[in-house]
Scaffold this motif. Structure first.
Motif, PDB file in Angstrom:
ATOM      1  N   PRO A  27       0.816  -1.215   0.000  1.00 17.55           N
ATOM      2  CA  PRO A  27       0.000   0.000   0.000  1.00 17.55           C
ATOM      3  C   PRO A  27       0.847   1.261   0.000  1.00 17.55           C
ATOM      4  O   PRO A  27       2.017   1.242   0.395  1.00 17.55           O
ATOM      5  CB  PRO A  27      -0.779  -0.114   1.302  1.00 17.55           C
ATOM      6  CG  PRO A  27       0.146  -0.858   2.208  1.00 17.55           C
ATOM      7  CD  PRO A  27       0.897  -1.823   1.336  1.00 17.55           C
ATOM      8  N   LYS A  84      -8.514  -4.560   2.159  1.00 14.88           N
ATOM      9  CA  LYS A  84      -7.185  -4.289   2.705  1.00 14.88           C
ATOM     10  C   LYS A  84      -7.113  -2.949   3.450  1.00 14.88           C
ATOM     11  O   LYS A  84      -6.064  -2.311   3.496  1.00 14.88           O
ATOM     12  CB  LYS A  84      -6.119  -4.350   1.605  1.00 14.88           C
ATOM     13  CG  LYS A  84      -6.084  -5.675   0.841  1.00 14.88           C
ATOM     14  CD  LYS A  84      -4.991  -5.680  -0.218  1.00 14.88           C
ATOM     15  CE  LYS A  84      -4.888  -7.011  -0.943  1.00 14.88           C
ATOM     16  NZ  LYS A  84      -5.974  -7.247  -1.892  1.00 14.88           N
ATOM     17  N   TRP A 100      -4.803   2.483  -1.439  1.00 12.21           N
ATOM     18  CA  TRP A 100      -3.761   1.517  -1.754  1.00 12.21           C
ATOM     19  C   TRP A 100      -2.699   2.168  -2.641  1.00 12.21           C
ATOM     20  O   TRP A 100      -1.551   1.750  -2.666  1.00 12.21           O
ATOM     21  CB  TRP A 100      -4.366   0.293  -2.437  1.00 12.21           C
ATOM     22  CG  TRP A 100      -3.479  -0.906  -2.401  1.00 12.21           C
ATOM     23  CD1 TRP A 100      -2.781  -1.433  -3.431  1.00 12.21           C
ATOM     24  CD2 TRP A 100      -3.185  -1.723  -1.251  1.00 12.21           C
ATOM     25  NE1 TRP A 100      -2.063  -2.536  -3.016  1.00 12.21           N
ATOM     26  CE2 TRP A 100      -2.296  -2.736  -1.678  1.00 12.21           C
ATOM     27  CE3 TRP A 100      -3.570  -1.701   0.087  1.00 12.21           C
ATOM     28  CZ2 TRP A 100      -1.803  -3.721  -0.815  1.00 12.21           C
ATOM     29  CZ3 TRP A 100      -3.089  -2.680   0.948  1.00 12.21           C
ATOM     30  CH2 TRP A 100      -2.213  -3.669   0.500  1.00 12.21           C
TER      31      TRP A 100
END
Length: 530
Positions: free
Chosen positions: A149, A181, A494
């Motif tokens: 990320p 995520k 991300w």
């Protein structure tokens, strides 16, 4: 001839569709391979004993496809299809805990990461590559992914004060964050309309402050109310349960305890903490209210005791103390407040709020934690170690970063998911607070303002979207307001979002939609109609 041309065109279309992977957020680098890895009942998962990530993948495969995969810490026999978890990274010297390398060949899926967090994100990627229907042949395309990320803080917020949501839904909400995520859940636990966390030293906070004697009905402009008692709260045991659930999924839960404003629910339980005698009750309606905490010694004692219990429950680096929308009306007419301003040599009530926040910060710092607050905490002077959550645009965050304070961007222009997703005049949308934030607008968001230098931009930890629930009464409505906008924000945070390639994103999202249907998510379907 025409038939041949048609066949070729159809083949090209099919190949193009196959080349689009339903991955959100888009990984940093994807290298396609040839063929597929096939999951079957003989597939073995090789991982360290007790690996949560291995069990998570096994349980998902079993619940979705009915295949019970064996987990072992012993290398599998030759010829057996293997999913291997490795706590190491090939060909690299420096690796963050959130990075991973995913290698999928016809015989083996190899998940390599420096920490279990990276392994968990690799598992989420594998899950997104799995079929969405219950098929006998579970195939995953061969490829190699190297991924990490861009932003440290990738968050979603949920307000449970205006409307309360049970533990099971909070866990489901956390599951949604984990699927994309994200790593931070901002839990807005106290406000004028209800106090939602058990504090053992002050039982009336939940006995009294967790309940209101009615709720606004319809839009604020209508000023209509029902008379139904409404409320609820989480016990400390439930809080621990949620925090542990999130921790397994590598999500930090950041609690918000509002001060000095948004305090009516607390004042209804302990009116002696106000500037006036009251009486007070938890607010039935929405908005900003003039009765706030009075900065007297008994108030600080109360808040320190509350924060002491909160800090025991939440291991997060940051404790959110609100700090927003605090009217100074009561302070201006309060003899104690005016005396304190003179005693401390302050210029005005804004500096009094700065004193309030700074004093709370010293206590939190002494407990080994840091405070974060909405950008109003900049007014009157920013507490020395505070982080800022910028919601009134990005200007507050920009100013804080220039002062070398950490910042989480959450501007109302892009990150307030309580706003409409389509023009309310179209009459396709449930009632909302107002505004308009489309999927494309979320995808266009850049958390780093152009006004910051490269050195200053390092203070931007990331961003989050906020889900305020004045007009969101139930779980289905929460999901509707969150999806699919959460997918766009996840890709922004991300670091792989490209507004110029929004159409590419929507192609992946259209494939991902099947997974939302499988999950039973109530989502806004308008972005899928074009």
């Amino acid at each position: 001839m025409l038939k041949k041309i048609f066949f070729v065109c159809l083949l090209v279309q099919q190949m193009a569709a196959q080349s689009v992977l339903p991955l959100i957020p888009l990984p940093e680098k994807v290298t396609p391979g040839n063929g597929n890895f096939t999951l079957d009942s003989k597939t073995v998962i090789v991982a360290e004993s007790g690996s949560f990530e291995a069990k998570f993948l096994r349980d998902y495969v079993e619940s979705t496809f009915g295949l019970r995969l064996k987990i072992t810490s012993v290398p599998a026999a030759k010829g057996v299809h293997v999913i291997a978890f490795q706590l190491q990274i090939p060909d690299t010297t420096a690796f963050d805990s959130e990075q991973y390398v995913l290698d999928i060949s016809a015989e083996r899926i190899n998940i390599a990461a420096a920490a279990s967090q990276g392994q968990f994100y690799a598992v989420q990627t594998v899950i997104q590559l799995l079929p969405t229907d219950k098929t006998k042949s579970v195939r995953i395309p061969c490829l190699r992914i190297t991924d990490r990320p861009k932003f440290k803080w990738r968050g979603m917020h949920l307000d449970v004060s205006r409307h309360f949501f049970p533990v099971d839904f909070v866990k489901r909400y956390i599951d949604y964050l984990a699927s994309y995520k994200m790593n931070t859940f901002h839990w807005h636990l106290t406000d004028d309309q209800g106090w939602r966390i058990e504090i053992k030293k002050y039982p009336k906070l939940t006995q009294v402050g967790a309940w209101r004697n009615g709720t606004m009905v319809g839009h604020y402009n209508e000023q209509r109310y029902d008379t139904i008692k409404y409320g609820g709260f989480y016990t400390q045991q439930q809080i621990k349960e949620v925090v542990a659930y999130a921790r397994e999924r590598h999500i930090t839960v950041v609690p918000e305890i509002e001060m000095p404003g948004h305090a009516l629910a607390a004042l209804s339980a302990y009116p002696e903490l106000a500037c006036t005698d009251g009486p007070f009750e938890a607010a039935k309606g929405w908005g900003v209210f003039e009765d706030v905490f009075c900065p007297k010694e008994e108030t600080f004692t109360f808040l320190e005791n509350v924060l002491s219990e909160v800090i025991e429950l939440f291991p997060s680096e940051y404790i959110h103390i609100g700090g927003d929308e605090c009217p100074k009306t009561r302070w201006k007419s309060c003899a104690h407040c005016q005396g304190l301003i003179r005693q401390l040599g302050l210029s005005d009530e804004h500096e009094l709020q700065s004193y309030f926040i700074t004093r709370i910060e010293k206590y939190v710092n002494a407990k080994g934690r840091k405070i974060i607050g909405w950008d109003e905490i900049l007014e009157g002077g920013l507490a020395p170690n505070a982080a800022v959550m910028s919601w009134r645009g990005t200007e507050g965050g920009t100013a804080a970063a220039k002062l070398h304070h950490n910042v989480v961007m959450s501007p109302g222009s892009h990150c307030y998911f309580d706003q409409y997703q389509a023009d309310p005049a179209s009459q396709t949308q449930p009632i909302a607070i107002g505004g308009l934030i489309t999927l494309e607008k979320v995808y266009s968001f850049n958390p780093i303002p152009e006004a910051l230098s490269e050195a200053e931009s390092k203070y931007i930890l990331g961003a989050q979207a906020n889900v305020w629930t004045e007009y969101i009464l139930n779980e289905d409505h929460v999901e509707y307001m969150v999806f699919p906008r959460i997918t766009a924000l996840a890709e922004v945070l991300w670091g792989t979002a490209d507004p110029a390639k929004f159409n590419d994103f929507t192609k992946r999202l259209s494939l991902h939609r099947k997974r939302l249907d499988t999950w039973g998510v109530h989502y806004c379907k308008l972005p899928f109609t074009n």
